[in-house]
Design an enzyme around this catalytic site. Structure first.
Site, short mmCIF file in Angstrom:
data_model
loop_
_atom_site.label_atom_id
_atom_site.label_comp_id
_atom_site.label_asym_id
_atom_site.label_seq_id
_atom_site.Cartn_x
_atom_site.Cartn_y
_atom_site.Cartn_z
N LYS A 129 0.88 -1.73 -0.34
CA LYS A 129 0.31 -0.04 0.06
C LYS A 129 0.69 0.85 0.32
O LYS A 129 0.42 2.31 -0.01
CB LYS A 129 -0.55 -0.08 0.99
N ASP A 146 14.90 -0.69 0.82
CA ASP A 146 15.78 -0.16 1.36
C ASP A 146 16.76 -1.39 1.36
O ASP A 146 17.82 -1.19 0.50
CB ASP A 146 14.94 -0.29 2.46
N PHE A 157 13.97 5.40 10.62
CA PHE A 157 12.21 4.74 9.26
C PHE A 157 12.04 5.57 10.10
O PHE A 157 11.55 6.36 10.69
CB PHE A 157 12.07 3.60 11.06
N VAL A 158 11.18 5.92 9.15
CA VAL A 158 10.96 7.01 8.70
C VAL A 158 9.03 6.69 8.13
O VAL A 158 8.45 5.10 7.95
CB VAL A 158 10.42 7.83 7.55
N ASP A 205 4.14 3.81 6.64
CA ASP A 205 4.04 3.14 7.72
C ASP A 205 4.98 2.56 8.74
O ASP A 205 5.65 2.37 7.96
CB ASP A 205 2.79 2.40 7.40
N ARG A 235 0.08 6.29 7.76
CA ARG A 235 0.43 6.87 5.93
C ARG A 235 -0.48 7.99 5.50
O ARG A 235 -0.21 8.42 4.36
CB ARG A 235 -0.57 5.73 5.61
P1 IMP Z 1 12.58 -3.02 0.80
O1 IMP Z 1 12.39 -4.69 0.89
O2 IMP Z 1 13.73 -3.91 2.32
O3 IMP Z 1 13.45 -2.72 -0.18
O4 IMP Z 1 11.08 -2.27 1.51
C1 IMP Z 1 10.57 -2.34 0.99
C2 IMP Z 1 9.60 -2.17 1.67
O5 IMP Z 1 9.62 -1.71 3.10
C3 IMP Z 1 8.88 -0.16 1.63
O6 IMP Z 1 7.93 -0.76 0.27
C4 IMP Z 1 8.12 -0.02 2.11
O7 IMP Z 1 7.00 -0.53 2.56
C5 IMP Z 1 9.05 -0.74 3.63
N1 IMP Z 1 10.29 0.45 4.08
C6 IMP Z 1 11.53 0.19 3.83
N2 IMP Z 1 12.07 0.87 4.89
C7 IMP Z 1 11.21 1.88 5.94
C8 IMP Z 1 10.98 2.87 6.31
O8 IMP Z 1 11.65 4.25 6.96
N3 IMP Z 1 9.29 3.11 6.80
C9 IMP Z 1 8.28 2.60 6.14
N4 IMP Z 1 8.59 2.13 5.66
C10 IMP Z 1 9.72 1.00 5.04
MG MG Z 2 5.26 -0.64 4.51
#
Ligand code: IMP
Ligand code: MG
Length: 182
Positions: free
Chosen positions: A45, A104, A153-154, A160, A166
């Protein structure tokens, strides 16, 4: 937004900066995709707010679709990606731009990109509103980036923590006391 005031440790991307980022990304995509009719794929989302602003700044022919995956529990990446909702069409020979809230670890986007390329898309590019390179685990880069951010963490602007925040119209840093006081 006063209801979240005590849970925020600061503002990282203001509403006016968000507006400028979306204008810049939309303009670049418009230029790069003229005549190609890309599908902008939003990852639910988190990308929903960004996607709504982004597509209104793209002024070439495009359509939109959504998919839903999950890889997070609270503030920690689980490392495995579960597909919960898929696209509603065949993407053979179509140009895809994945719109994501944040890159991330990169695990989610590299998995989604791999799956879409296997379906014979003409091309798959990534447009990430935020890029947090400090945590990267997968070998992936975004083709379009709104803003590079430090390892915090944002929340807000679609992002969220346990499904909350959100609706904040800007990106804020979540006060660590929210996830350590439990
Ligand atoms: P990744 O697979 O670790 O790159 O993370 C992707 C998903 O993790 C993103 O689409 C977010 O939903 C969530 N995410 C990663 N870092 C953050 C953060 O700092 N705040 C909130 N959601 C995060
Ligand atoms: Mg998320």
């Amino acid at each position: 937004m006063d209801c979240y005031k005590n849970e925020l440790a600061g503002v990282l991307v203001s509403e006016s900066e968000i507006k400028e980022i979306c204008r810049r990304l939309g303009e670049q995509i418009t230029k790069d995709y003229e005549g190609k009719s890309p599908i902008i794929v939003g990852v639910l989302k988190g990308s929903v707010v960004f996607m709504a602003d982004l597509i209104r700044n793209i002024s070439c022919d495009c359509d939109i679709d959504f998919m839903s995956v999950s890889s997070y529990n609270g503030a920690q990446s689980s490392g495995t990606v579960t597909f919960k909702m898929d696209l509603d069409r065949d993407i053979t020979d179509r140009h895809i731009i994945i719109a994501e809230d944040i890159l991330d670890t990169g695990i989610t986007l590299s998995k989604i990109k791999e799956v879409l390329l296997h379906r014979n898309a003409a091309s798959v590019k990534i447009c990430a509103f935020l890029n947090k390179p400090a945590n990267r685990k997968a070998n992936i880069t975004a083709d379009y980036v709104g803003k590079v951010i430090p390892d915090e963490f944002v929340i807000g602007y679609g992002l969220d923590y346990n499904e909350k925040y959100r609706n904040l119209p800007f990106v804020g840093i979540l006060s660590p006391k929210v996830y350590t006081d439990k």
